[in-house]
Enzyme design. Structure first.
Site, short mmCIF file in Angstrom:
data_model
loop_
_atom_site.label_atom_id
_atom_site.label_comp_id
_atom_site.label_asym_id
_atom_site.label_seq_id
_atom_site.Cartn_x
_atom_site.Cartn_y
_atom_site.Cartn_z
CE LYS A 63 -4.46 0.04 2.56
NZ LYS A 63 -5.19 -0.80 3.19
CG ASP A 99 -8.68 2.11 3.18
OD1 ASP A 99 -9.36 1.70 2.71
OD2 ASP A 99 -6.99 1.93 3.66
#
Ligand code: ATR
Length: 282
Positions: A63, A99
């Site tokens: 990520k 997110d």
């Protein structure tokens, strides 16, 4: 074709979630999962682009490093230094982090406003960062960061303060003063791995939690972590990490397909799936 790249990735719920949504909408698409050696991750992503895939989700451990591999970064990526969604367009790789917006939308769906709230965020890792930056943007009354390694909490709080100087941002420690911080918070968010199936336990004592509190655990496996079970017994309103998972997926889905995610259908599918594996693991 869309999918997820990570390592390990075989336990990811994203294929179940997205394939359910794709079939519900009658789209002739498929979502696949790719467990890739770290040294091959960048070339795998470039290969996915060259094969004509629409996009990918990116999960641990790529990520952060994947931020360096994209041509165009969304503001969410610049802010958090990590991404979870790629869109391949005109031979370019675009990076997004859904997110934070997923977290916010999960609260919005429940009509929970962050404005004027005192928020206690437990954790200072990747998940905590994604949540912290969107929370800091929401006119909260206070944002307190608590972490096992205090230096990381201080560093995150400093970054947040430079980003939003007008928001009150501080840190708390695991000491006698914690009880006061807990009882003086409205929203408590667990963004540590404590409470997940492979890390059983509870990240904070729940003695001072009551019906005034909203407790959000970013963990979704088990569906009811020890923190959520105890807090609910004490009268708090609780939110499972399944909600953030679904909402971050909904945002990725919208980026790829331009279509609305069938939230209730996906929620039902994932809840049933998690319950079935919970029954089997007993
Ligand atoms: P993620 O990307 O899922 O957030 P991470 O970046 O490794 O994963 O962060 C994990 C978080 O859980 C950290 O805040 C970590 O605390 P440290 O910074 O002290 O490592 C927290 N954590 C993990 N195990 C913990 C434990 N046993 N007790 C308390 N906090 C823990």
């Amino acid at each position: 074709m869309v999918g997820i790249i990570g390592n390990p990735v075989r336990h990811s719920l994203s294929p179940i979630m997205h394939n359910r949504a794709l079939s519900h909408l009658g789209l002739n698409w498929v979502y696949l999962s790719f467990e890739v050696e770290p040294a091959r991750a960048r070339s795998a992503i470039e290969g996915a682009r060259d094969l004509g895939m629409v996009g990918l989700n990116v999960t641990m451990p790529f990520k952060m490093e994947a931020v360096e591999w994209v041509d165009i970064k969304d503001g969410s990526v610049i802010l958090t230094g990590s991404l979870n969604t790629l869109l391949f367009k005109d031979s370019k790789i675009m990076g997004f982090n859904t997110d934070g917006i997923g977290f916010l939308n999960s609260l919005r769906e429940k009509s929970i406003s962050l404005q004027g709230r005192k928020v206690l965020l437990i954790g200072a890792g990747g998940a905590a960062r994604a949540v912290a930056f969107v929370v800091a943007q929401q006119e909260v009354a206070r944002l307190t960061v608590l972490n096992r390694t205090p230096q990381k909490a201080h560093r995150l709080a400093q970054e947040l303060s430079s980003f939003k100087p007008e928001t009150e941002i501080n840190t708390a420690s695991y000491d006698l003063g914690l009880a006061l911080v807990i009882s003086d918070s409205d929203l408590i968010i667990n963004a540590t791995s404590v409470g997940m199936k492979d890390h059983p336990g509870i990240p904070i004592p729940t003695d001072d939690i009551d019906q005034r509190h909203i407790v959000y655990d970013l963990a979704y496996w088990p569906l009811r972590t020890e923190l959520l079970r105890d807090s609910e017994e004490r009268g708090a309103r609780v939110v499972s990490g399944l909600e953030m998972l679904i909402h971050q997926g909904a945002e990725s889905f919208r980026i790829w397909t331009g279509k609305e995610f069938p939230l209730p259908i996906v929620r039902e599918e994932l809840t049933e799936y998690l319950k079935s594996i919970e029954d089997r693991s007993r």
